[in-house]
Each structure stands twice: as structure tokens, then as C-alpha cells.
Design an enzyme around this catalytic site. Structure first.
Site, PDB file in Angstrom:
ATOM      1  N   CYS A   1       3.400  -3.057   4.192  1.00 51.16           N
ATOM      2  CA  CYS A   1       2.645  -1.674   4.348  1.00 51.16           C
ATOM      3  C   CYS A   1       3.558  -0.884   5.522  1.00 51.16           C
ATOM      4  O   CYS A   1       4.572  -1.124   5.564  1.00 51.16           O
ATOM      5  CB  CYS A   1       1.253  -2.148   4.827  1.00 51.16           C
ATOM      6  SG  CYS A   1       0.972  -3.264   6.076  1.00 51.16           S
ATOM      7  N   GLY A   2       2.601  -0.051   6.028  1.00 51.29           N
ATOM      8  CA  GLY A   2       3.513   0.833   7.182  1.00 51.29           C
ATOM      9  C   GLY A   2       4.387  -0.166   7.989  1.00 51.29           C
ATOM     10  O   GLY A   2       5.328   0.001   8.362  1.00 51.29           O
ATOM     11  N   THR A   3       3.280  -0.947   8.858  1.00 49.03           N
ATOM     12  CA  THR A   3       3.722  -1.917   9.703  1.00 49.03           C
ATOM     13  C   THR A   3       3.993  -3.373   9.196  1.00 49.03           C
ATOM     14  O   THR A   3       4.572  -4.176  10.042  1.00 49.03           O
ATOM     15  CB  THR A   3       2.737  -1.629  10.953  1.00 49.03           C
ATOM     16  OG1 THR A   3       1.294  -2.501  10.522  1.00 49.03           O
ATOM     17  CG2 THR A   3       2.757  -0.732  11.583  1.00 49.03           C
TER      18      THR A   3
ATOM     19  N   HIS B   1       9.657 -24.086   8.834  1.00 50.78           N
ATOM     20  CA  HIS B   1       8.910 -24.521   9.764  1.00 50.78           C
ATOM     21  C   HIS B   1       7.293 -24.268   9.522  1.00 50.78           C
ATOM     22  O   HIS B   1       6.402 -25.133   9.787  1.00 50.78           O
ATOM     23  CB  HIS B   1       8.918 -24.173  11.334  1.00 50.78           C
ATOM     24  CG  HIS B   1      10.187 -24.480  12.111  1.00 50.78           C
ATOM     25  ND1 HIS B   1      10.235 -24.236  13.379  1.00 50.78           N
ATOM     26  CD2 HIS B   1      11.108 -25.168  11.509  1.00 50.78           C
ATOM     27  CE1 HIS B   1      11.598 -24.817  13.329  1.00 50.78           C
ATOM     28  NE2 HIS B   1      12.085 -25.381  12.596  1.00 50.78           N
TER      29      HIS B   1
ATOM     30  N   HIS C   1       6.998 -30.804  10.514  1.00 53.04           N
ATOM     31  CA  HIS C   1       6.588 -29.644  10.200  1.00 53.04           C
ATOM     32  C   HIS C   1       5.042 -29.784   9.210  1.00 53.04           C
ATOM     33  O   HIS C   1       4.314 -28.973   9.296  1.00 53.04           O
ATOM     34  CB  HIS C   1       7.315 -28.533  10.028  1.00 53.04           C
ATOM     35  CG  HIS C   1       8.390 -28.364  10.882  1.00 53.04           C
ATOM     36  ND1 HIS C   1       8.156 -28.081  12.166  1.00 53.04           N
ATOM     37  CD2 HIS C   1       9.800 -28.557  10.801  1.00 53.04           C
ATOM     38  CE1 HIS C   1       9.475 -27.777  12.635  1.00 53.04           C
ATOM     39  NE2 HIS C   1      10.407 -28.283  11.885  1.00 53.04           N
TER      40      HIS C   1
ATOM     41  N   ASP D   1       0.810  -1.123   0.057  1.00 49.39           N
ATOM     42  CA  ASP D   1       0.133   0.067   0.020  1.00 49.39           C
ATOM     43  C   ASP D   1       0.888   1.138  -0.157  1.00 49.39           C
ATOM     44  O   ASP D   1       2.153   1.193  -0.068  1.00 49.39           O
ATOM     45  CB  ASP D   1      -0.880  -0.222   1.085  1.00 49.39           C
ATOM     46  CG  ASP D   1      -0.354   0.250   2.566  1.00 49.39           C
ATOM     47  OD1 ASP D   1       0.977   0.313   2.501  1.00 49.39           O
ATOM     48  OD2 ASP D   1      -1.148   0.411   3.526  1.00 49.39           O
ATOM     49  N   HIS D   2       0.341   2.393   0.237  1.00 47.07           N
ATOM     50  CA  HIS D   2       1.346   3.614   0.113  1.00 47.07           C
ATOM     51  C   HIS D   2       2.284   3.650   1.390  1.00 47.07           C
ATOM     52  O   HIS D   2       3.397   4.269   0.886  1.00 47.07           O
ATOM     53  CB  HIS D   2       0.170   4.845   0.251  1.00 47.07           C
ATOM     54  CG  HIS D   2      -0.687   4.756   1.492  1.00 47.07           C
ATOM     55  ND1 HIS D   2      -1.766   3.981   1.613  1.00 47.07           N
ATOM     56  CD2 HIS D   2      -0.690   5.400   2.685  1.00 47.07           C
ATOM     57  CE1 HIS D   2      -2.315   4.084   2.779  1.00 47.07           C
ATOM     58  NE2 HIS D   2      -1.618   4.933   3.463  1.00 47.07           N
TER      59      HIS D   2
ATOM     60  N   MET E   1      -1.133  -6.090   6.223  1.00 53.22           N
ATOM     61  CA  MET E   1      -0.717  -6.960   5.148  1.00 53.22           C
ATOM     62  C   MET E   1      -1.084  -8.308   5.720  1.00 53.22           C
ATOM     63  O   MET E   1      -1.619  -9.314   4.928  1.00 53.22           O
ATOM     64  CB  MET E   1       0.357  -6.521   4.519  1.00 53.22           C
ATOM     65  CG  MET E   1       0.378  -5.712   3.569  1.00 53.22           C
ATOM     66  SD  MET E   1      -0.923  -5.732   2.127  1.00 53.22           S
ATOM     67  CE  MET E   1      -0.345  -4.408   1.185  1.00 53.22           C
TER      68      MET E   1
HETATM   69  C1  RB5 Z   1      -1.359   3.243   6.227  1.00 53.64           C
HETATM   70  O1  RB5 Z   1      -1.256   4.624   6.925  1.00 53.64           O
HETATM   71  C2  RB5 Z   1      -0.805   1.953   7.261  1.00 53.64           C
HETATM   72  O2  RB5 Z   1      -2.071   1.962   8.309  1.00 53.64           O
HETATM   73  C3  RB5 Z   1      -0.760   0.796   6.549  1.00 53.64           C
HETATM   74  O3  RB5 Z   1       0.294   1.078   5.804  1.00 53.64           O
HETATM   75  C4  RB5 Z   1      -0.298  -0.236   7.565  1.00 53.64           C
HETATM   76  O4  RB5 Z   1       0.581  -0.190   8.362  1.00 53.64           O
HETATM   77  C5  RB5 Z   1      -1.578  -1.114   8.088  1.00 53.64           C
HETATM   78  O5  RB5 Z   1      -1.260  -2.000   8.855  1.00 53.64           O
END
Ligand code: RB5
Length: 144
Positions: free
Chosen positions: A68-70, A101, A136, A11-12, A74
């Protein structure tokens, strides 16, 4: 390195790392499919996770990388899809173990969490690591 195709999506929040992941795959002559996003405009990570999962389930790609950011959104989205085993990794030990595993078929990374050098190291280890099978296999089967 084994021959397989990798589907890549972000994502962005993961847009910059997606470009770096694709450059890395190109440098290793690994085939890839880019399912977006294609700009830094805000978008919804579940849609990208679904597109990547579809490629794997259709046999058009064998592995996936979702950013994604974190990496959390995803991984939550991808793991809701039957047949997908997504591993959110911030270290190389987990990346290796997720293949050995868990037979993870998607690697998730958080662009706002880890640096790019570590992210690419994790990717390198993850791509090179194979599933161990054996004890596994039964556990992976149970996931389905
Ligand atoms: C986008 O701002 C952020 O929420 C997304 O990239 C992600 O971290 C979601 O889990």
C-alpha cells in the site's frame, strides 16, 4: 530458490509496485496469485489483505506480498488474522531477519516510502531467506 506460490495484493497506493513485483516473480519463474486491486481506483486495503491471507491459510499460497502507500495499513490488517505473520520492511536486513527469526509469511512494502529497486531487492532477499527454527520456533508458537 525454494518452490512456493506467492499471493500478491495491493491497494491503489501500491498498484504500480504490484505490477513490478509480479514482473519480478515471472522473471524468476515463481508462481503467483494476484488478488488485486486491478486498477488505480481508490479501494480499501483491509479487503485486499484479507483476500491474500485467505489464500495462505487455505494452503493455496505459501507466502504473500502486500503493498500500500506506506505498507502500514496492509501490515496492521494482515497481522490481525490468526496464522499470518506480516513484516513491513524497508531494508534487506529486516527482510532477512523477518524470515529467519519470525517466519514471516507476508512481506509488506510501502510504495510511497521506498524506491522500486530497493523494494525488489528486499523482495529478493525475503524470498530467498528461510526460517531458522530452533529457539525462534518457540517464540513464533507463542504468537499463536
Ligand atoms: C491510501 O491513500 C493509503 O492510505 C494506503 O495506501 C496505505 O498507505 C494505508 O496504510
Amino acid at each position: 530458490m525454494q518452490k512456493f506460490k506467492v499471493v500478491v495484493g495491493a491497494d491503489h497506493g501500491g498498484f504500480e509496485y504490484k505490477k513490478a513485483v509480479i514482473d519480478f516473480l515471472k522473471s524468476k519463474n515463481i508462481d503467483y496469485i494476484d488478488v488485486g486491486t486491478y486498477s488505480k481506483d481508490s479501494c480499501d486495503y483491509p479487503l485486499i489483505a484479507n483476500k491474500a491471507a485467505e489464500k495462505i491459510l487455505a494452503g493455496q499460497a505459501q507466502r504473500g506480498v502486500l503493498i500500500c502507500g506506506t505498507g502500514i495499513g496492509m501490515s496492521i490488517a494482515a497481522n490481525k488474522i490468526k496464522g499470518i505473520r506480516a513484516a513491513l520492511c524497508s531494508d534487506t536486513f529486516s527482510a532477512r531477519a523477518s524470515r529467519a527469526h519470525n517466519n514471516a509469511n507476508i512481506l509488506c512494502l510501502g510504495e510511497r516510502v521506498i524506491g522500486i529497486c530497493l523494494a525488489l531487492d528486499i523482495l529478493d532477499v525475503w524470498l530467498k531467506s528461510d526460517f531458522e527454527g530452533g529457539r525462534h520456533q518457540k517464540r513464533v508458537d507463542m504468537l499463536e
